[in-house]
Write an enzyme that holds these catalytic residues in place. Structure first.
Site, PDB file in Angstrom:
ATOM      1  N   THR A   1      -7.158  -1.671 -15.869  1.00 26.64           N
ATOM      2  CA  THR A   1      -6.262  -0.827 -16.655  1.00 26.64           C
ATOM      3  C   THR A   1      -6.884   0.546 -16.904  1.00 26.64           C
ATOM      4  O   THR A   1      -8.104   0.731 -16.799  1.00 26.64           O
ATOM      5  CB  THR A   1      -5.942  -1.476 -18.011  1.00 26.64           C
ATOM      6  OG1 THR A   1      -7.147  -1.525 -18.791  1.00 26.64           O
ATOM      7  CG2 THR A   1      -5.385  -2.874 -17.829  1.00 26.64           C
TER       8      THR A   1
ATOM      9  N   GLU B   1      -7.325   1.838 -19.726  1.00 27.79           N
ATOM     10  CA  GLU B   1      -8.260   1.702 -20.838  1.00 27.79           C
ATOM     11  C   GLU B   1      -9.638   1.266 -20.347  1.00 27.79           C
ATOM     12  O   GLU B   1     -10.670   1.766 -20.818  1.00 27.79           O
ATOM     13  CB  GLU B   1      -7.715   0.687 -21.857  1.00 27.79           C
ATOM     14  CG  GLU B   1      -6.495   1.165 -22.632  1.00 27.79           C
ATOM     15  CD  GLU B   1      -5.210   1.115 -21.814  1.00 27.79           C
ATOM     16  OE1 GLU B   1      -4.207   1.688 -22.266  1.00 27.79           O
ATOM     17  OE2 GLU B   1      -5.202   0.503 -20.719  1.00 27.79           O
TER      18      GLU B   1
ATOM     19  N   GLY C   1      -8.711 -13.297  -5.277  1.00 24.98           N
ATOM     20  CA  GLY C   1      -8.553 -14.277  -6.346  1.00 24.98           C
ATOM     21  C   GLY C   1      -9.392 -13.909  -7.564  1.00 24.98           C
ATOM     22  O   GLY C   1     -10.451 -14.508  -7.794  1.00 24.98           O
TER      23      GLY C   1
ATOM     24  N   SER D   1      -7.721 -12.325 -11.016  1.00 28.46           N
ATOM     25  CA  SER D   1      -6.996 -12.533 -12.271  1.00 28.46           C
ATOM     26  C   SER D   1      -6.550 -13.989 -12.430  1.00 28.46           C
ATOM     27  O   SER D   1      -6.250 -14.676 -11.449  1.00 28.46           O
ATOM     28  CB  SER D   1      -5.768 -11.622 -12.330  1.00 28.46           C
ATOM     29  OG  SER D   1      -6.143 -10.267 -12.364  1.00 28.46           O
TER      30      SER D   1
ATOM     31  N   GLU E   1     -12.732  -0.771  -4.472  1.00 29.37           N
ATOM     32  CA  GLU E   1     -11.284  -0.789  -4.576  1.00 29.37           C
ATOM     33  C   GLU E   1     -10.763   0.475  -5.248  1.00 29.37           C
ATOM     34  O   GLU E   1      -9.699   0.992  -4.886  1.00 29.37           O
ATOM     35  CB  GLU E   1     -10.829  -2.016  -5.368  1.00 29.37           C
ATOM     36  CG  GLU E   1      -9.320  -2.132  -5.510  1.00 29.37           C
ATOM     37  CD  GLU E   1      -8.903  -3.323  -6.364  1.00 29.37           C
ATOM     38  OE1 GLU E   1      -7.747  -3.751  -6.245  1.00 29.37           O
ATOM     39  OE2 GLU E   1      -9.733  -3.831  -7.148  1.00 29.37           O
TER      40      GLU E   1
ATOM     41  N   SER F   1      -1.705 -10.953  -4.673  1.00 32.10           N
ATOM     42  CA  SER F   1      -0.844 -10.251  -3.720  1.00 32.10           C
ATOM     43  C   SER F   1      -1.067 -10.774  -2.303  1.00 32.10           C
ATOM     44  O   SER F   1      -2.203 -10.855  -1.823  1.00 32.10           O
ATOM     45  CB  SER F   1      -1.133  -8.744  -3.755  1.00 32.10           C
ATOM     46  OG  SER F   1      -0.984  -8.232  -5.054  1.00 32.10           O
TER      47      SER F   1
END
Length: 394
Positions: A376, A378, A130, A132, A247, A164
């Site tokens: 991301t 970036e 949990g 985003s 991760e 997910s």
């Protein structure tokens, strides 16, 4: 520098391969991307988990006191690489074994270690993440799900998105806002929430495959005991940052890429373009070779991450480099596969004309998210620049 594995390590690699072939079948080609949570696939996944627990491989490198075998991290890396290459379905427990468990070992209390680690090692705990929120994706520190103290509990209100597997999870590893007046990185805490707690609603999000994989999870006056907080109050950003390093540090992406590249090489011998056999087309053969070389180089970066873990170090910029390179190579592989197949690449597994059971088209669509989720590209470049090279953040 010696890049070879020992005879014992190569023997363990063969043992993992033989186990997977025996329990999933020599012709196993994996579950198509994101189609994990159907009843039939879930039974297969949980069945394999039970067999991995019996082998002690679920928490191979964990200390014995926490339910592991205390095996070297290099063996854990070999296991991760081989299961990814074989496309073994292990996502039900990987969140707990690769991310939550190691974070609890670093930041958890003795009581938390005694409660949570054995259930991860036994395969009973299925975690979702949990992190985003609808308005907090790449800028994760701007999250707003509130956790207000009330006696011995926190009361949660808000929502998480792109969660997910939340429909199958029994626990959620969640970031919450515990001090709304503090600078955004300093008012966050991390909790473990039981998914059957009253006030939690899991709303499905159907993805572009037509599959229920993602969810939005709503929290309305959800009471969570304060004892479920991992680490210090309002210092959860640093706990979560460590979790994200775990991760991002896996070698599995490179194992998956290698399998995909091998299949494309075989595929190039089966199909023809208007101007002749694709296997003899220098352009495509060169691109395959370039991607293979890039993937092998990235694999060495991931091996270095495993070595750091074996030395008791927490990879940071190195983990970001491994994630960045692996995810971008994956996108290039799937794009090349679609270019090779042309219109045939749009066919799904139900068509007799589909190559590799329609997997390439699904991987191509799925690959769009690879440079977004888990941070991301970036963000990874910023981490490498600021923490690795001492440059100002872009």
């Amino acid at each position: 520098m010696d890049f070879q594995f020992t005879q014992e390590q190569e023997g363990f690699r063969r043992e993992v391969r033989d186990f997977l072939a025996e329990n999933l079948g020599e012709d196993w080609n994996g579950i198509v991307p994101d189609d994990y949570f159907t009843d039939e696939n879930w039974r297969t996944i949980r069945g394999l988990t039970g067999k991995l627990v019996d082998r002690g491989w679920l928490t191979l490198a964990w200390p014995e006191e926490y339910g592991g075998q205390g095996r070297p991290h290099i063996e854990q890396m070999i296991y991760n690489e081989e299961t990814a290459y074989f496309r073994a379905p292990t996502r039900d427990t990987s969140m707990g074994t690769h991310m939550v468990g190691p974070s609890i070992m670093l930041y958890g209390t003795d009581e938390q270690k005694a409660q949570y680690l054995p259930e991860i090692a036994s395969g009973d705990a299925v975690y979702c993440q949990g992190f985003s929120e609808p308005e907090s994706g790449s800028d994760l520190a701007s999250l707003q799900l509130r956790a207000v103290e009330d006696g011995d509990d926190f009361v949660l209100n808000g929502s998480k998105i792109w969660t997910s597997g939340a429909q199958r999870a029994n626990r959620c590893y969640i970031m919450v806002r515990t001090d709304p007046d503090a600078p955004k990185h300093r008012g966050i805490s991390v909790l473990i929430v039981d998914m059957d707690t009253p006030g939690i609603e899991v709303a499905p999000i159907i993805n572009m495959f037509g599959v229920h994989y993602f969810n939005q999870v709503f929290f309305e006056n959800v009471r969570v005991p304060k004892r479920n907080m991992i680490g210090e109050k309002n210092r959860g950003w640093y706990v979560a940052a460590t979790t994200l390093d775990f991760e991002r540090s896996g070698v599995g992406r490179y194992g998956s890429n290698r399998r995909d590249l091998e299949e494309l090489a075989d595929l190039s011998k089966q199909i023809r373009l208007n101007d002749g056999s694709l296997s003899k087309d220098p352009k495509f053969r060169r691109r395959l070779a370039e991607l293979w070389t890039a993937n092998e180089a990235g694999r060495m970066v991931a091996y270095n991450v495993a070595w750091m873990q074996s030395e008791g170090l927490v990879p940071n910029k190195e983990a970001s480099a491994a994630k960045l390179v692996g995810s971008e190579i994956s996108q290039k592989i799937s794009r090349l596969g679609m270019q090779m197949l042309g219109m045939y690449g749009l066919l799904d597994e139900g068509s007799k004309w589909a190559y590799i059971n329609g997997r390439i088209a699904q991987q191509w669509m799925d690959a769009v998210s690879l440079t977004i989720r888990a941070g991301t590209s970036e963000i990874q470049r910023n981490i490498i620049a600021s923490r690795g090279l001492g440059l100002p953040r872009g």
